[in-house]
Design a protein around this motif. Structure first.
Motif, PDB file in Angstrom:
ATOM      1  N   ARG A 147       3.032  -0.982   0.509  1.00 42.16           N
ATOM      2  CA  ARG A 147       2.991  -2.394   0.843  1.00 42.16           C
ATOM      3  C   ARG A 147       4.017  -2.705   1.934  1.00 42.16           C
ATOM      4  O   ARG A 147       4.979  -1.974   2.140  1.00 42.16           O
ATOM      5  CB  ARG A 147       3.305  -3.247  -0.400  1.00 42.16           C
ATOM      6  CG  ARG A 147       2.409  -2.988  -1.603  1.00 42.16           C
ATOM      7  CD  ARG A 147       0.938  -3.281  -1.345  1.00 42.16           C
ATOM      8  NE  ARG A 147       0.734  -4.594  -0.766  1.00 42.16           N
ATOM      9  CZ  ARG A 147       0.698  -5.732  -1.467  1.00 42.16           C
ATOM     10  NH1 ARG A 147       0.881  -5.697  -2.779  1.00 42.16           N
ATOM     11  NH2 ARG A 147       0.491  -6.900  -0.873  1.00 42.16           N
ATOM     12  N   GLY A 148       3.792  -3.827   2.617  1.00 39.45           N
ATOM     13  CA  GLY A 148       4.676  -4.231   3.700  1.00 39.45           C
ATOM     14  C   GLY A 148       3.949  -4.207   5.028  1.00 39.45           C
ATOM     15  O   GLY A 148       2.788  -3.803   5.133  1.00 39.45           O
ATOM     16  N   GLU A 149       4.625  -4.661   6.071  1.00 39.95           N
ATOM     17  CA  GLU A 149       4.039  -4.714   7.407  1.00 39.95           C
ATOM     18  C   GLU A 149       3.698  -3.306   7.876  1.00 39.95           C
ATOM     19  O   GLU A 149       4.555  -2.417   7.887  1.00 39.95           O
ATOM     20  CB  GLU A 149       5.025  -5.359   8.386  1.00 39.95           C
ATOM     21  CG  GLU A 149       4.459  -5.592   9.770  1.00 39.95           C
ATOM     22  CD  GLU A 149       3.407  -6.703   9.787  1.00 39.95           C
ATOM     23  OE1 GLU A 149       2.579  -6.704  10.707  1.00 39.95           O
ATOM     24  OE2 GLU A 149       3.440  -7.559   8.867  1.00 39.95           O
ATOM     25  N   GLU A 152       3.526   0.154  13.730  1.00 39.60           N
ATOM     26  CA  GLU A 152       2.755   0.117  14.968  1.00 39.60           C
ATOM     27  C   GLU A 152       2.208   1.504  15.285  1.00 39.60           C
ATOM     28  O   GLU A 152       2.841   2.519  15.023  1.00 39.60           O
ATOM     29  CB  GLU A 152       3.639  -0.369  16.123  1.00 39.60           C
ATOM     30  CG  GLU A 152       4.056  -1.819  16.012  1.00 39.60           C
ATOM     31  CD  GLU A 152       4.802  -2.293  17.245  1.00 39.60           C
ATOM     32  OE1 GLU A 152       4.822  -1.548  18.249  1.00 39.60           O
ATOM     33  OE2 GLU A 152       5.384  -3.390  17.198  1.00 39.60           O
ATOM     34  N   ASP A 158      -1.992  -3.585   4.629  1.00 38.78           N
ATOM     35  CA  ASP A 158      -1.232  -4.027   3.462  1.00 38.78           C
ATOM     36  C   ASP A 158      -2.239  -4.556   2.438  1.00 38.78           C
ATOM     37  O   ASP A 158      -2.688  -5.701   2.526  1.00 38.78           O
ATOM     38  CB  ASP A 158      -0.232  -5.101   3.871  1.00 38.78           C
ATOM     39  CG  ASP A 158       0.688  -5.509   2.734  1.00 38.78           C
ATOM     40  OD1 ASP A 158       0.592  -4.896   1.648  1.00 38.78           O
ATOM     41  OD2 ASP A 158       1.489  -6.440   2.928  1.00 38.78           O
ATOM     42  N   ALA A 190      11.595  -1.810   4.662  1.00 41.68           N
ATOM     43  CA  ALA A 190      10.433  -2.683   4.821  1.00 41.68           C
ATOM     44  C   ALA A 190       9.242  -2.241   3.977  1.00 41.68           C
ATOM     45  O   ALA A 190       8.176  -2.849   4.035  1.00 41.68           O
ATOM     46  CB  ALA A 190      10.025  -2.745   6.289  1.00 41.68           C
TER      47      ALA A 190
END
Length: 208
Positions: A147-149, A152, A158, A190
């Motif tokens: 989970r989390g952002e 990139e 998520d 994060a």
């Protein structure tokens, strides 16, 4: 531990195989899956590890007496797993969700560790039906979710555990446990983890 046919994500895991090996193998199986271990049946039950990566989980389960098939599409990770965990009795093979071509059940346990978050929205219900079809009656599906952002440059989503349970219900699976396991064991601020356990309650599994 990327299970899908997405070439870009698989390329990341291929290029990062050695670095990821050090990270993945540094965390014990029992620490990663402690919230779910009591749900495992008695060995030598049959287990499928989907997106098995460096083989940490598959080898640990084989060491507990289970009969383990491990499926991983990234050749570099599969080679690492075979090298690190020789003699464990695990059957290593290539394969990718959502199709998992050539994999035949029934399995008493299907494990997806850090895998589901790579599936696109349209792939998830297809993959869930396929996994449900591989489960034996009373078989259990164990999924861990990052989970989390998303980072990139990598295809990652998520995905809340409630969505996973919903797709499971559509495929005939019953939720057994949804766990918020909290902090990342590799120390990434994060990132946090959830776990989902779903059971096959039907006498006859649906066709994949």
């Amino acid at each position: 531990m990327e299970p899908t046919s997405g070439a870009g994500v698989q390329a990341y895991y291929a290029e990062s195989a050695e670095r990821l090996t050090r990270a993945y193998e540094s965390v014990p199986f029992e620490s990663v899956h402690g919230a779910l271990l009591d749900l495992l049946p008695e060995p030598p039950a049959r287990v499928l590890d989907v997106g098995s990566g460096t083989g940490r989980d598959a080898a640990a389960l084989a060491g507990r007496g289970f009969t383990v098939d491990a499926v991983e599409p990234v050749t570099e990770l599969r080679r690492v797993a075979e090298r690190l965990h020789q003699g464990t009795g695990v059957t290593w093979r290539a394969g990718a969700l959502p199709a998992l071509q050539g994999v035949q059940g029934p399995y008493d346990v299907v494990l997806l560790s850090a895998v589901w978050m790579h599936l696109r929205p349209e792939e998830r219900p297809v993959a869930m039906r396929r996994l449900a079809g591989l489960l034996a009656p009373r078989g259990i599906l164990l999924i861990t979710l990052r989970r989390g952002e998303p980072p990139e440059g990598r295809r990652m989503f998520d995905i809340p555990p409630e969505e996973v349970a919903g797709h499971g219900a559509e495929a005939g699976l019953v939720p057994v446990r949804l766990v918020d396991e909290g902090a990342d064991l590799l120390g990434r601020d994060a990132v946090r983890w959830n776990s989902v356990a779903l059971r096959q309650e039907r006498a006859h599994c649906p066709h994949p």
